[in-house]
Design an enzyme around this catalytic site. Structure first.
Site, PDB file in Angstrom:
ATOM      1  CG  ASP A 158      -2.286   0.594   0.961  1.00 49.02           C
ATOM      2  OD1 ASP A 158      -2.369   1.483   0.094  1.00 49.02           O
ATOM      3  OD2 ASP A 158      -3.261   0.217   1.638  1.00 49.02           O
ATOM      4  CG  ASP A 219      -9.662   1.016  -0.316  1.00 46.63           C
ATOM      5  OD1 ASP A 219      -8.818   0.784  -1.207  1.00 46.63           O
ATOM      6  OD2 ASP A 219      -9.352   1.229   0.866  1.00 46.63           O
TER       7      ASP A 219
END
Length: 435
Positions: A158, A219
Site C-alpha cells: 500500500d 477501495d
C-alpha cells in the site's frame, strides 16, 4: 468474430514483458480479509472475527474443504492490522504476539499444508493506513527478506503516509527486493491508485515490468453504488486500461463483495460477471464460514471462472451503451471464443433488449451459446435478432464458441429427434434452438 481495432491492440499488448517472476499468468484468486473484517483487533470480545491467526486458519480450512481451492481460490491474504506496533530487536517486522502467537511462518505452514498460498500486507510509508509500522525506503530490503523467510507467497504493498517521490522510488525497489530473495513472491502494488490511475502520471508499461497486479482506483465498499462507481471508472477509461493487462500483469478493481450485506443476488451476479470480463483478480472478502448457498454458487460458477482465467489474458471492454441504460460488454477468449455480458443499470423492471450478433460485430456464422448462470445452451446465427430479458441491476452472461459454418438443420428444426424450437414472445425475434 470481427474485433475492433482497440481490442486487437490489446491483444498485441499481451506480448509486453511482464514482471520476471513467472507468477500470476492468469488473474489470481483467493480470499482477502479487508472488506469484511477490516481492522477488528478486539479478540477478547470478538474472537471469531478479529484479525488473528485463527481467522486465517478458519478461512484456509474453508477454502480447502468447501470446493474453493479446486476452482482456483488458493490465496489466503492478510491485510492491514496484523503487525505488532514495534519492530523486533533486529529491526524486523513482527506479528502481534497475542493475535498471532505462532507467528506468520507457522501460519504460512498451516496454509501451505492445505494446498494454499499466504499473502501479506505492507505499506511503503512510515505507517500503514491503520497506523502500524510501514516499510519506508530504508526498510524495503529487510522487510522483503523477512517475508521470504516467513514463506509468504504474495505481498500487497500500500502507499499511505508516503509521497509521490517516495512511491516512484519505493515501488520498483520493492519489486527488485522481492525477486532478490530467491522466493517467488507475487507483487500487488497500489502505486497507480495514489497517482489518479491514469497517464501521464501513471505509466502502465513500466508498471507491467514492476508489479503482477495493481490497484488503480479507490477501495470498494459493501454497496451497489460502490460497485457501480468502479465499473464506471474502469470502462470509461478502458482505452487506457485494456492494453495494460496481460498474463502476469493485471488491473485490480478490488475485492468481490458477493456474500456480504450490500448486494442482491442479481447485483452479485453482475459483479462476478463484470469482474470476469475485466480479467480482474478474484479475491473474495466475506465470511466463508457463513456464506449463503446462493452467494457461494455465484462465486463458484465454473464457467464464469473459466472466462476470468482465460489464458490469453485479454481484458474485455464495453461495446454498447444504450440510452435505455442497457450496456453490452465483450471479452475475446482463447480458441476464438468470446464472452458477452448484457448489463442493466435500470432499477424499475426487467428489460427486454433486442439485438443480433451481427449488430455486435460478430462475423458470419452460427454460434453455440451457453448462459453462464443457467447453463442453458442455444444455437444462434449471426444475423438472427434475439431478445434477452435482463433484471434490474442484473446481467445476462453468455459464453460463445467459435463461429461454425451455417447448417440449416440446426436453424430450422428439420430433425424429428431435435427438441422443439423455443420462440421468444418478443415480436419479430427469430427462434433460438435449445440443445
Amino acid at each position: 468474430m470481427h474485433l475492433p481495432v482497440l481490442v486487437i491492440a490489446s491483444m498485441l499488448a499481451a506480448t509486453t514483458i511482464a514482471l520476471d517472476n513467472g507468477l500470476m499468468k492468469t488473474p489470481p484468486m483467493g480470499w482477502l480479509a479487508w472488506e469484511r473484517f477490516r481492522c477488528d483487533i478486539d479478540c477478547d470480545n470478538d474472537p471469531k472475527n478479529c484479525i488473528s491467526e485463527k481467522l486465517f486458519m478458519d478461512m484456509a480450512d474453508r477454502l480447502s474443504e468447501d470446493g474453493w481451492r479446486e476452482l482456483g481460490y488458493v490465496y489466503v491474504n492478510i491485510d492491514d492490522c496484523w503487525a505488532s506496533k514495534t519492530r523486533d530487536e533486529k529491526g524486523r517486522l513482527q506479528a502481534d504476539p497475542k493475535r498471532f502467537p505462532g507467528g506468520i511462518k507457522k501460519l504460512a505452514r498451516y496454509v501451505h499444508d492445505r494446498g494454499l498460498k499466504l499473502g501479506i500486507y505492507g505499506d511503503m510509508g512510515t505507517y500503514t493506513c491503520m497506523g502500524y509500522p510501514g516499510t519506508p525506503l530504508d526498510k524495503i530490503k529487510i522487510d522483503a527478506q523477512t517475508f521470504a523467510d516467513w514463506d509468504v507467497d504474495m505481498l500487497k504493498y500500500d502507499g499511505c503516509y508516503s509521497n509521490e517521490t517516495e512511491q516512484e522510488k519505493g515501488y520498483p525497489l520493492m519489486s527488485k527486493a522481492l525477486n532478490a530473495t530467491g522466493r517467488p513472491i507475487a507483487y500487488s502494488c497500489s502505486w497507480p491508485a495514489y497517482q489518479g490511475g491514469l497517464p501521464p502520471k501513471v505509466n502502465y508499461t513500466e508498471l507491467g515490468m514492476i508489479c503482477n497486479l495493481w490497484r488503480n482506483y479507490g477501495d470498494i465498499q459493501d454497496s451497489w453504488d460502490s460497485v457501480q462507481s468502479i465499473i464506471d471508472w474502469v470502462f470509461n477509461n478502458q482505452d487506457v486500461l485494456v492494453p495494460a493487462a496481460a498474463p502476469g500483469m493485471w488491473n485490480d478493481p478490488d475485492m468481490l463483495i458477493v456474500g456480504d450485506f450490500g448486494l442482491s443476488m442479481d447485483q452479485s451476479r453482475a459483479q462476478m460477471a463484470l469482474w470476469a470480463i475485466m480479467a480482474a483478480p478474484l479475491f473474495v472478502s466475506n465470511d466463508l464460514r457463513t456464506i449463503s448457498s446462493g452467494a457461494q454458487n455465484i462465486l463458484q460458477n465454473k464457467l464464469a471462472i473459466s472466462i476470468n482465467q482465460d489464458p490469453l489474458g485479454i481484458q474485455g471492454r464495453r461495446i454498447v451503451k444504450e440510452k435505455s441504460r442497457i450496456e453490452v460488454y465483450l471479452r475475446p477468449l482463447s480458441n476464438n471464443a468470446s464472452a458477452l455480458v448484457f448489463f442493466s443499470r435500470r432499477t424499475d423492471m426487467p428489460y427486454r433488449y433486442k439485438t443480433s450478433l451481427g449488430k455486435l460485430n460478430f462475423t458470419t456464422g452460427i454460434y453455440k451459446i451457453t448462459d453462464v448462470f443457467t447453463y442453458k445452451t442455444e444455437v444462434l446465427k449471426d444475423s438472427t435478432d434475439f431478445v434477452v430479458s435482463i433484471n434490474p441491476t442484473g446481467v445476462v452472461m453468455w459464453y460463445l464458441s467459435a463461429p461454425a459454418k451455417l447448417n440449416p438443420r440446426l436453424l430450422f428444426n428439420h430433425d424429428k429427434h431435435q427438441r422443439p424450437v423455443h420462440r421468444d414472445d418478443e415480436k419479430n425475434a427469430i427462434p433460438l434452438v435449445f440443445l
